[in-house]
Design an enzyme around this catalytic site. Structure first.
Site, mmCIF file in Angstrom:
data_model
loop_
_atom_site.group_PDB
_atom_site.id
_atom_site.type_symbol
_atom_site.label_atom_id
_atom_site.label_comp_id
_atom_site.label_asym_id
_atom_site.label_seq_id
_atom_site.Cartn_x
_atom_site.Cartn_y
_atom_site.Cartn_z
ATOM 1 N N ASP A 1 -30.006 -9.348 -12.690
ATOM 2 C CA ASP A 1 -28.793 -9.041 -11.926
ATOM 3 C C ASP A 1 -28.962 -9.455 -10.470
ATOM 4 O OD1 ASP A 1 -27.737 -8.014 -14.209
ATOM 5 O OD2 ASP A 1 -27.926 -5.898 -13.638
ATOM 6 N N PHE B 1 -28.464 -13.179 -10.176
ATOM 7 C CA PHE B 1 -27.044 -13.497 -10.362
ATOM 8 C C PHE B 1 -26.271 -13.201 -9.076
ATOM 9 C CE2 PHE B 1 -22.661 -12.585 -11.394
ATOM 10 C CZ PHE B 1 -22.327 -13.579 -12.311
ATOM 11 N N ASP B 2 -26.514 -12.027 -8.493
ATOM 12 C CA ASP B 2 -25.811 -11.636 -7.263
ATOM 13 C C ASP B 2 -26.128 -12.596 -6.119
ATOM 14 O OD1 ASP B 2 -24.687 -9.521 -8.586
ATOM 15 O OD2 ASP B 2 -26.148 -8.036 -7.879
ATOM 16 N N SER C 1 3.836 -6.972 -34.877
ATOM 17 C CA SER C 1 2.989 -5.850 -35.280
ATOM 18 C C SER C 1 2.599 -6.048 -36.742
ATOM 19 C CB SER C 1 3.726 -4.526 -35.106
ATOM 20 O OG SER C 1 4.938 -4.545 -35.843
ATOM 21 N N LEU C 2 1.628 -5.275 -37.222
ATOM 22 C CA LEU C 2 1.148 -5.424 -38.598
ATOM 23 C C LEU C 2 1.656 -4.293 -39.480
ATOM 24 C CD1 LEU C 2 -2.610 -6.339 -37.963
ATOM 25 C CD2 LEU C 2 -0.824 -7.879 -38.782
ATOM 26 N N GLU D 1 -11.283 -8.792 -40.661
ATOM 27 C CA GLU D 1 -11.718 -8.497 -39.296
ATOM 28 C C GLU D 1 -11.526 -7.018 -39.023
ATOM 29 O OE1 GLU D 1 -9.797 -11.374 -36.523
ATOM 30 O OE2 GLU D 1 -9.105 -12.288 -38.392
ATOM 31 N N LYS E 1 -10.316 -3.804 -37.057
ATOM 32 C CA LYS E 1 -9.132 -3.545 -36.228
ATOM 33 C C LYS E 1 -9.576 -2.725 -35.019
ATOM 34 C CE LYS E 1 -4.372 -1.891 -36.559
ATOM 35 N NZ LYS E 1 -4.406 -1.014 -35.395
ATOM 36 N N ASP F 1 -9.392 -0.706 -31.486
ATOM 37 C CA ASP F 1 -8.448 0.255 -30.918
ATOM 38 C C ASP F 1 -8.429 0.109 -29.407
ATOM 39 O OD1 ASP F 1 -6.547 2.173 -31.043
ATOM 40 O OD2 ASP F 1 -7.908 3.859 -31.267
ATOM 41 N N ARG G 1 1.171 -6.955 -24.608
ATOM 42 C CA ARG G 1 2.024 -7.097 -25.791
ATOM 43 C C ARG G 1 3.469 -6.686 -25.495
ATOM 44 N NH1 ARG G 1 4.413 -4.557 -29.828
ATOM 45 N NH2 ARG G 1 4.490 -5.603 -31.830
ATOM 46 N N GLU H 1 -7.899 -7.972 -27.969
ATOM 47 C CA GLU H 1 -7.785 -6.551 -27.663
ATOM 48 C C GLU H 1 -8.687 -6.225 -26.473
ATOM 49 O OE1 GLU H 1 -5.527 -3.367 -29.566
ATOM 50 O OE2 GLU H 1 -5.691 -5.518 -29.913
ATOM 51 N N TYR I 1 -9.218 -12.687 -31.343
ATOM 52 C CA TYR I 1 -9.151 -12.813 -32.803
ATOM 53 C C TYR I 1 -8.067 -13.725 -33.365
ATOM 54 C CZ TYR I 1 -5.790 -9.037 -31.799
ATOM 55 O OH TYR I 1 -4.779 -8.282 -31.270
ATOM 56 N N LYS J 1 -6.253 -11.099 -43.383
ATOM 57 C CA LYS J 1 -5.321 -12.206 -43.179
ATOM 58 C C LYS J 1 -5.536 -13.264 -44.251
ATOM 59 C CE LYS J 1 -5.724 -11.552 -38.183
ATOM 60 N NZ LYS J 1 -6.405 -12.046 -36.981
ATOM 61 N N LYS K 1 -5.882 0.966 -42.900
ATOM 62 C CA LYS K 1 -6.288 2.025 -41.977
ATOM 63 C C LYS K 1 -7.282 2.951 -42.657
ATOM 64 C CE LYS K 1 -4.609 2.138 -38.423
ATOM 65 N NZ LYS K 1 -3.351 2.517 -37.801
ATOM 66 N N CYS L 1 21.708 25.192 -33.292
ATOM 67 C CA CYS L 1 21.051 24.293 -32.338
ATOM 68 C C CYS L 1 20.349 25.098 -31.246
ATOM 69 C CB CYS L 1 22.087 23.354 -31.709
ATOM 70 S SG CYS L 1 21.396 22.281 -30.429
ATOM 71 N N CYS M 1 22.474 24.137 -27.737
ATOM 72 C CA CYS M 1 23.895 24.454 -27.498
ATOM 73 C C CYS M 1 24.429 25.515 -28.448
ATOM 74 C CB CYS M 1 24.743 23.186 -27.594
ATOM 75 S SG CYS M 1 24.821 22.494 -29.268
ATOM 76 N N CYS N 1 22.626 18.657 -35.315
ATOM 77 C CA CYS N 1 23.595 19.375 -34.488
ATOM 78 C C CYS N 1 24.829 18.489 -34.385
ATOM 79 C CB CYS N 1 23.012 19.642 -33.100
ATOM 80 S SG CYS N 1 24.255 20.268 -31.944
ATOM 81 N N CYS O 1 26.238 18.555 -26.585
ATOM 82 C CA CYS O 1 24.855 19.045 -26.652
ATOM 83 C C CYS O 1 24.008 18.259 -25.642
ATOM 84 C CB CYS O 1 24.317 18.859 -28.071
ATOM 85 S SG CYS O 1 22.662 19.520 -28.306
#
Length: 663
Positions: A31, A34-35, A80-81, A111, A113, A115, A134, A170, A222, A285, A309, A401, A404, A419, A425
């Site tokens: 490091d 690198f610096d 979306s999937l 692959e 998924k 999060d 997205r 992601e 991905y 896929k 999932k 309700c 109301c 309602c 309302c």
């Protein structure tokens, strides 16, 4: 060595060290070293600003301030999937694919998924050009300055790459980095972050990119989208991206059949807990890009991909009370108020109980110890009673309700209570206006959900048409409202008059009329009066409009208050007529429906579809009796060929199509 050469040499060296450390996890210098190199580069760039490069590794430390993130339309939509939760779901998906493609041999890319927060990054001539969140899939926020601070994302690519493409991935926060951030907050007495995913997502919208640079964010790539890509399968695409310098997870695997997919899922359902970051499933896929083209998309998702999932984490806790929420359509949603409990990385205090049938089915009572899980890892829900509390009588669902006090109704065949006080309302009125101003609808800048509630509570608005009568002097006395914010609100309302008709139609909040249906109706009828005066049968005959939607449209326009609101909106200049696209070249193909199948020499599939629409034709996703022509390219799907022959649909080549256009 002259100065430009010295600067470029340092940039190349630092880029390679960044890649070794953050992508390959194989650092070759310390490091400190690198610096030292980075400091040399920064000093040279400061002395010679004429050689500034926005993609220099010196720019990764951040420092630029973004007050407002620009909204950018995705050149290629981010879909979306669809989700699956069982072997049966996956087998059903494969069967649907085989019906479209015919009896072909399929391979799959598996692959994990991840999060995190989805991102689309555009590269031009090998340089990072733009990064966009997205958003709603059609458009997102440009966060380029913040993305450049993530060291695993290359600023300059290696090897042979197309002149322009987008890569999707992601943005994640590994567990180790997340825990370190939280420990630092705890030490100074601040509240720790709730979970890595939300922290990663929130980091992308920080105004100071130097603050983003301090966070140990990572990016896993991905999927590549673009024209004339130098590979023919998804798996080859991953390997190619890795060669260009992207961090592509090594856990991806090529599966020769569905059994190998299931083996992959079984393995990672157990071993995912050893990963350094969160993952909640597997994405499967279809490997061949040609097959992906053949399969295409539904309104929301690619047909060629699906997410499996993993089984949700479950915990038990006490049900303290049940409250009831009123939505903008009047639907009542019962909510379980729980003893706070940690679940899948977040503290859960509330969970949906869905409706009266669900409460009765589970026999849930206040005081019970209940099992809670996150449905699809997103929305907490109660799945069973673990231990009965002290409540002897079953839960009685409310009859009136909660807002109301109007007696609730439940239509035959529907799960929810409603309602019926649609125009009196408060939550329904506020909810409809809040829906009207959302990004996908009128996108009124400077006006949020809380401000809508304040406007209503202060008697300034009772429906969305009232927004256009607001004056700055009426708004200024409101809480947290200064001169500038009041001006922004009024300007945002004024600008909404430019929003196109199909989004205005969606904004009206007609029950069952979502974005896709609104576009269909707008395109078919061209203006609001034609829709308002259409009969039930006319509406049903519109492509993809069923009786339930048609009846809802009829009921909306039968209501005098809705008609008055629409007239008021018309009078202030809101768009209630479809503006035909300037891109339409001719109407030569009007009334003709085409299906595109195969690979073409003179057109990409997208260009072919655009040419059809630009000349007044319609592109169908599947062959039916309504199809006039199938434009058949090389390697046309056998299932489509068989269907076309069965129905006697005319097959034409791309040259035939060009002749058709030339009249």
């Amino acid at each position: 060595m002259d100065i430009p050469t010295k600067i470029q040499s340092l940039r190349d060296e630092l880029n390679q060290h960044n890649h070794n450390y953050y992508v390959l996890d194989k650092p070759t210098i310390s490091d400190f070293e690198f610096d030292h190199l980075l400091k040399q580069l920064q000093e040279l760039e400061a002395q010679h600003p004429e050689f500034f490069d926005e993609n220099s590794p010196s720019q990764r430390v951040g420092g630029s301030i973004t007050k407002n993130f620009n909204t950018v339309v995705h050149e290629h939509r981010m879909y979306s999937l669809d989700n699956s939760y069982s072997t049966e779901d996956l087998m059903g998906w494969e069967n649907r694919i085989q019906k479209i493609l015919g009896n072909v041999t399929l391979e799959y890319t598996c692959e994990l998924k991840y999060d995190g927060a989805s991102i689309s990054i555009t590269y031009e001539n090998g340089k990072l050009k733009r990064a966009v969140t997205r958003g709603d899939g059609f458009q997102g926020d440009e966060v380029t300055n913040n993305i450049k601070t993530i060291r695993s994302i290359p600023l300059q690519l290696k090897g042979n790459y197309p002149p322009k493409f987008d890569i999707r991935g992601e943005i994640i926060l590994p567990f180790a980095g997340f825990e370190k951030m939280n420990q630092e907050l705890i030490e100074i007495g601040e509240t720790p972050y709730s979970n890595p995913r939300n922290t990663a997502s929130g980091s992308l919208k920080l105004q100071d990119s130097a603050e983003v640079a301090k966070r140990p964010l990572d990016c896993l790539l991905y999927f590549i989208v673009g024209n004339n890509l130098p590979f023919k399968t998804q798996y080859e695409g991953l390997e190619t991206a890795r060669k260009w310098g992207f961090k592509v997870p090594s856990q991806a695997k090529l599966a020769k059949n569905m059994q190998e997919v299931l083996d992959y899922i079984s393995y990672w359902d157990v071993h995912r807990h050893n990963l350094p970051y969160e993952t909640d499933g597997v994405v499967i896929k279809v490997n061949s890009l040609q097959h992906q083209d053949e399969l295409g998309y539904t309104a929301k998702s690619p047909r060629w991909a699906i997410a499996y999932k993993f089984k949700s984490e479950q915990v038990s806790t006490r049900l303290n009370s049940i409250s009831y929420q009123v939505g903008r359509t009047g639907a009542i949603t019962p909510v379980a108020n729980l003893e706070p409990v940690q679940l899948a990385g977040t503290i859960v205090k509330r969970a949906s109980l869905h409706n009266a049938d669900q409460i009765e089915k589970l026999d849930i009572r206040v005081g019970d110890i209940v099992f809670v899980e996150k449905g699809g890892e997103i929305i907490p829900k109660i799945i069973a009673v673990s231990q009965r509390g002290n409540e002897a009588e079953p839960t009685k669902y409310i009859t009136h309700c909660p807002e109301c006090q109007t007696e609730l109704e439940r239509k035959e065949g529907e799960a929810n209570h409603y309602c019926p006080n649609f125009y009196g309302c408060p939550p329904q009125i506020i909810g409809r206006i809040q829906h009207y101003i959302t990004r996908k609808a009128m996108d009124i800048e400077g006006l949020g959900g809380e401000t809508v509630a304040l406007l209503y509570q202060n008697g300034l608005v009772k429906n969305y048409a009232d927004l256009y009568d607001l004056k700055i002097e009426q708004i200024l006395p409101l809480e947290r409202m200064a001169q500038k914010s009041a001006e922004n609100l009024i300007n945002g309302i004024e600008k909404s008059k430019e929003v196109p008709f199909e989004r205005v139609l969606y904004a009206l909040g007609i029950r069952y009329v979502g974005e896709t249906v609104a576009k269909k109706l707008a395109k078919h009828y061209k203006n609001i009066d034609a829709i308002a005066n259409a009969s039930l049968m006319d509406l049903i005959l519109v492509d993809e409009i069923g009786e339930k939607i048609a009846q809802s449209v009829i009921e909306f326009f039968e209501n005098p208050q809705n008609r008055i609101a629409v007239e008021r909106l018309k009078n202030v200049g809101v768009q209630f007529e479809l503006k035909e696209s300037n891109s339409q070249v001719s109407n030569k193909l009007e009334g003709k429906t085409f299906v595109v199948s195969g690979v073409f020499e003179q057109f990409s599939r997208d260009d072919l579809k655009k040419a059809i629409e630009d000349n007044g034709g319609k592109v169908g996703s599947s062959i039916s009796a309504k199809t006039n022509y199938v434009i058949a390219g090389e390697n046309m799907g056998p299932a489509k060929l068989e269907k076309a022959n069965q129905l006697g649909i005319k097959l034409i080549s791309e040259n035939d199509f060009i002749l058709l256009l030339n009249g």
